[in-house]
Scaffold this motif. Structure first.
Motif, mmCIF file in Angstrom:
data_model
loop_
_atom_site.group_PDB
_atom_site.id
_atom_site.type_symbol
_atom_site.label_atom_id
_atom_site.label_comp_id
_atom_site.label_asym_id
_atom_site.label_seq_id
_atom_site.Cartn_x
_atom_site.Cartn_y
_atom_site.Cartn_z
ATOM 1 N N GLY A 151 0.786 -1.325 -0.001
ATOM 2 C CA GLY A 151 0.076 -0.066 0.054
ATOM 3 C C GLY A 151 0.807 1.288 0.006
ATOM 4 N N GLY A 152 2.041 1.165 0.194
ATOM 5 C CA GLY A 152 3.000 2.386 0.024
ATOM 6 C C GLY A 152 3.040 3.271 1.391
ATOM 7 N N HIS A 153 2.478 2.883 2.468
ATOM 8 C CA HIS A 153 2.713 3.733 3.606
ATOM 9 C C HIS A 153 4.203 4.031 4.014
ATOM 10 C CE1 HIS A 153 -1.734 2.838 4.327
ATOM 11 N NE2 HIS A 153 -1.211 1.539 4.079
ATOM 12 N N TYR A 154 5.082 3.082 3.756
ATOM 13 C CA TYR A 154 6.350 3.350 4.065
ATOM 14 C C TYR A 154 7.405 3.785 2.773
ATOM 15 C CZ TYR A 154 5.374 0.814 8.497
ATOM 16 O OH TYR A 154 4.824 0.568 9.451
ATOM 17 N N GLY A 155 6.338 3.894 1.599
ATOM 18 C CA GLY A 155 7.080 4.387 0.425
ATOM 19 C C GLY A 155 6.410 5.453 -0.112
ATOM 20 N N ALA A 156 5.789 5.450 -1.396
ATOM 21 C CA ALA A 156 4.901 6.551 -1.971
ATOM 22 C C ALA A 156 4.322 7.433 -1.178
ATOM 23 C CB ALA A 156 4.293 6.091 -3.311
ATOM 24 N N GLN A 157 3.312 6.966 -0.314
ATOM 25 C CA GLN A 157 2.690 7.524 0.456
ATOM 26 C C GLN A 157 3.361 8.761 1.486
ATOM 27 O OE1 GLN A 157 -1.080 6.463 2.265
ATOM 28 N NE2 GLN A 157 -1.238 4.518 0.618
ATOM 29 N N TRP A 158 4.162 7.905 1.995
ATOM 30 C CA TRP A 158 5.248 8.950 3.036
ATOM 31 C C TRP A 158 5.923 9.820 2.169
ATOM 32 C CZ3 TRP A 158 10.702 8.928 3.454
ATOM 33 C CH2 TRP A 158 11.093 9.496 4.770
ATOM 34 N N LEU A 159 6.416 9.458 1.017
ATOM 35 C CA LEU A 159 7.353 10.491 0.236
ATOM 36 C C LEU A 159 6.386 11.729 0.216
ATOM 37 C CD1 LEU A 159 9.595 8.309 -2.129
ATOM 38 C CD2 LEU A 159 10.424 9.845 -0.426
ATOM 39 N N ALA A 160 5.334 11.283 -0.566
ATOM 40 C CA ALA A 160 4.314 12.576 -0.869
ATOM 41 C C ALA A 160 3.946 13.342 0.258
ATOM 42 C CB ALA A 160 2.874 12.098 -1.318
ATOM 43 N N GLU A 161 3.640 12.576 1.305
ATOM 44 C CA GLU A 161 3.252 13.364 2.666
ATOM 45 C C GLU A 161 4.372 14.079 3.322
ATOM 46 O OE1 GLU A 161 1.499 10.585 4.984
ATOM 47 O OE2 GLU A 161 -0.336 10.433 3.697
ATOM 48 N N ARG A 162 5.615 13.697 3.400
ATOM 49 C CA ARG A 162 6.768 13.999 4.348
ATOM 50 C C ARG A 162 7.830 14.591 3.298
ATOM 51 N NH1 ARG A 162 7.153 11.523 9.390
ATOM 52 N NH2 ARG A 162 5.272 10.937 9.984
ATOM 53 N N HIS A 163 7.964 14.351 2.043
ATOM 54 C CA HIS A 163 8.949 14.895 1.162
ATOM 55 C C HIS A 163 8.519 15.514 -0.033
ATOM 56 C CE1 HIS A 163 12.345 13.925 3.572
ATOM 57 N NE2 HIS A 163 11.886 12.900 4.136
ATOM 58 N N PRO A 164 7.477 16.219 0.010
ATOM 59 C CA PRO A 164 6.853 16.778 -1.432
ATOM 60 C C PRO A 164 7.596 17.617 -2.358
ATOM 61 C CG PRO A 164 5.772 18.160 0.470
ATOM 62 C CD PRO A 164 6.816 16.759 0.989
ATOM 63 N N GLU A 165 8.871 18.086 -1.412
ATOM 64 C CA GLU A 165 9.987 18.830 -2.124
ATOM 65 C C GLU A 165 10.743 17.939 -3.294
ATOM 66 O OE1 GLU A 165 12.146 16.691 0.817
ATOM 67 O OE2 GLU A 165 10.209 17.633 0.852
ATOM 68 N N VAL A 166 10.713 16.751 -2.972
ATOM 69 C CA VAL A 166 11.271 15.832 -4.154
ATOM 70 C C VAL A 166 10.590 15.808 -5.445
ATOM 71 C CG1 VAL A 166 11.479 13.464 -4.904
ATOM 72 C CG2 VAL A 166 11.973 13.927 -2.486
ATOM 73 N N PHE A 167 9.178 16.202 -5.306
ATOM 74 C CA PHE A 167 8.358 16.424 -6.806
ATOM 75 C C PHE A 167 8.284 17.747 -6.911
ATOM 76 C CE2 PHE A 167 7.386 12.721 -4.070
ATOM 77 C CZ PHE A 167 7.753 11.645 -4.844
ATOM 78 N N GLU A 168 9.028 18.615 -6.697
ATOM 79 C CA GLU A 168 8.913 20.028 -7.110
ATOM 80 C C GLU A 168 9.012 20.335 -8.431
ATOM 81 O OE1 GLU A 168 10.997 24.405 -6.310
ATOM 82 O OE2 GLU A 168 11.574 22.749 -5.257
ATOM 83 N N GLY A 169 8.018 20.876 -9.229
ATOM 84 C CA GLY A 169 7.927 21.054 -10.722
ATOM 85 C C GLY A 169 7.353 19.905 -11.475
ATOM 86 N N CYS A 170 7.244 18.658 -10.886
ATOM 87 C CA CYS A 170 6.703 17.482 -11.401
ATOM 88 C C CYS A 170 5.191 17.774 -11.844
ATOM 89 C CB CYS A 170 7.176 16.331 -10.619
ATOM 90 S SG CYS A 170 8.647 16.110 -10.313
ATOM 91 N N THR A 171 4.961 17.197 -13.137
ATOM 92 C CA THR A 171 3.417 17.140 -13.430
ATOM 93 C C THR A 171 3.014 15.799 -13.954
ATOM 94 O OG1 THR A 171 4.010 18.162 -15.466
ATOM 95 C CG2 THR A 171 3.481 19.674 -13.680
ATOM 96 N N GLU A 172 3.914 15.130 -14.551
ATOM 97 C CA GLU A 172 3.648 13.883 -15.158
ATOM 98 C C GLU A 172 4.670 12.772 -14.831
ATOM 99 O OE1 GLU A 172 2.277 14.933 -19.585
ATOM 100 O OE2 GLU A 172 4.470 15.307 -18.972
ATOM 101 N N ALA A 173 4.387 11.591 -15.001
ATOM 102 C CA ALA A 173 4.886 10.287 -14.228
ATOM 103 C C ALA A 173 4.866 9.041 -15.320
ATOM 104 C CB ALA A 173 4.840 10.159 -13.057
#
Length: 431
Positions: A151-173
């Motif tokens: 479910g990504g609780h320790y992965g993608a969800q955590w990154l999106a919540e705690r480290h949104p700066e990683v995705f600065e300027g990102c619009t597509e994936a």
């Protein structure tokens, strides 16, 4: 010795990743992804990147890095893959799931399909381009996640919540479960995942009056729950043709398909029927039952688990119908709940995928489809990122690729990996 990059090293990268035990048994169990993350970070560092390893919990490691593009003013693209894999029983396999064995032209092992193959292709194409001094047209953010299989609780969800700066300027994936070929009467098609059903894993609970098994009891929790589970499991959900499903039909059959004709149309698709059929309607599959502790004791509580999946745009209808099926005496709570996503199959990114495939496989066609499961894209979508499943593989006609997700004898052809690197290289040039 001259270093090997790109398609020349992709099979070895895939083997190395498979040999690293990153089994995710759920509930934060298993060895974690730290060793795999360190391997990935090392390979990226060798070509001049500065990757970061971000741990959400001890051993639950994610890797992020940014490749600077020639035009940093443009919106950035995310390339993502997960490092964890599901459990296995080695006794059932032809080659040990952690061996990374190459046999019959394939790399074998847990993760060869889901999704250390794509991880290896991303590494291979990035390492090749940077070793040759070729930067992409825009910034590319590389994200290798933990915990996708739970479910990504320790992965993608955590990154999106705690480290949104990683995705600065990102619009597509772009990520997993798309871009693989299927051969039909219409020729070779490459299925691009443009939508995902939502997820509703639920615990159902019925409460009644405990008592002796020999006595009359008109308030039996087991009976109440069993009747609700039966109603849910047998319910025939109506066909609902979402834009992505309709676009798939139009591409494959050359015409619009009506809802009443959809099942008959899917039945003509051969091995594809199982995958596409699950995207015609919402689904609710009972998966677990628990109650009682002794044969002659009527329990006070009975519980069940249901795996529910709802189509984009039909979440409200799903839960309204489900609650009617439950009845007044059974309650539900979420074990896991996540959104449905859908991205229109058009625009420059879609053209880049289609053109890259055409260049390497002339005459083929890129076709959108809906995934009945889910990926890390759900978490990234909360940051305003839209995306597709695009892990390009040209596959032999007789290989049951979709059947190997979480299955036995998971394997990917070496030639398919090499093909994927070439396509991704062109895609990054075009996007």
């Amino acid at each position: 010795m001259t270093p090997r990059y790109g398609e020349d090293e992709v099979a070895e990268l895939c083997r190395d990743l498979i040999r690293i035990d990153s089994v995710n048994a759920g509930d934060n169990a298993g060895p974690g992804e730290r060793e795999a993350a360190e391997y990935v970070a090392g390979k990226l560092s060798e070509v001049g990147l500065e990757p970061r390893i971000l741990e959400s919990d001890p051993g639950r490691a994610n890797v992020v890095a940014r490749v600077e593009g020639t035009d940093p003013s443009r919106d950035a693209l995310v390339l993502h893959g997960h490092l964890d894999v599901v459990p296995f029983d080695a006794a059932d396999w032809t080659h040990h799931p952690l061996s990374g064995e190459i046999a019959d032209g394939c790399v074998w092992g847990r993760g060869a399909v889901d999704m250390k193959d794509m991880d290896a292709m991303i590494l291979a194409v990035v390492r090749r381009r940077l070793s040759e001094g070729r930067r992409p047209p825009r910034d590319v953010v590389l994200v290798f996640t933990a915990d996708e299989e739970a479910g990504g609780h320790y992965g993608a969800q955590w990154l999106a919540e705690r480290h949104p700066e990683v995705f600065e300027g990102c619009t597509e994936a772009i990520g997993e479960v798309g871009g693989f070929s299927v051969t039909t009467e219409k020729g070779r098609l490459y299925l691009i995942e443009a939508a995902e059903k939502g997820i509703a894993w639920m615990r159902l609970t019925a409460r009644g009056r405990a008592g002796h098994g020999s006595m009359l009891n008109d308030d039996n929790a087991v009976t109440e729950l069993a009747e609700a589970v039966g109603r849910i499991g047998r319910h025939k959900w109506p066909v609902r043709l979402t834009p992505t499903v309709q676009a798939f039909f139009e591409e494959v059959f050359g015409r619009e398909v009506k809802a009443e004709d959809a099942e008959a149309a899917v039945a003509t698709l051969g091995p594809l029927a199982r995958m596409i059929g699950a995207t015609l309607r919402n689904t609710t599959n009972p998966t677990m039952l628990q109650s009682g502790y002794k044969a002659n004791v009527i329990p006070q509580i009975a519980t069940a688990h249901v795996d529910g999946r709802f189509l984009p745009g039909y979440e409200d209808e799903f839960f309204q119908t489900l609650d009617e099926l439950l009845g007044p005496n059974v309650t539900r709570e979420f074990v896991y709940h996540d959104v449905a996503v859908e991205t229109p199959f058009k625009g420059p990114l879609v053209k880049a995928m289609a053109d890259a495939l055409q260049e390497e496989d002339p005459g083929s066609r890129a076709v959108p489809y809906t995934l009945s499961g889910g990926t890390d894209l759900k978490a990234f979508s909360r940051l305003g990122i839209s995306g597709y499943g695009f892990a390009p593989l040209r596959l032999p006609e007789d290989l049951d690729f979709s059947g190997m997700f979480h299955g036995v004898d998971e394997r990917v052809p070496v030639d398919s990996l090499r093909f994927g690197v070439r396509v991704l290289d062109r895609f990054l040039e075009y996007c």
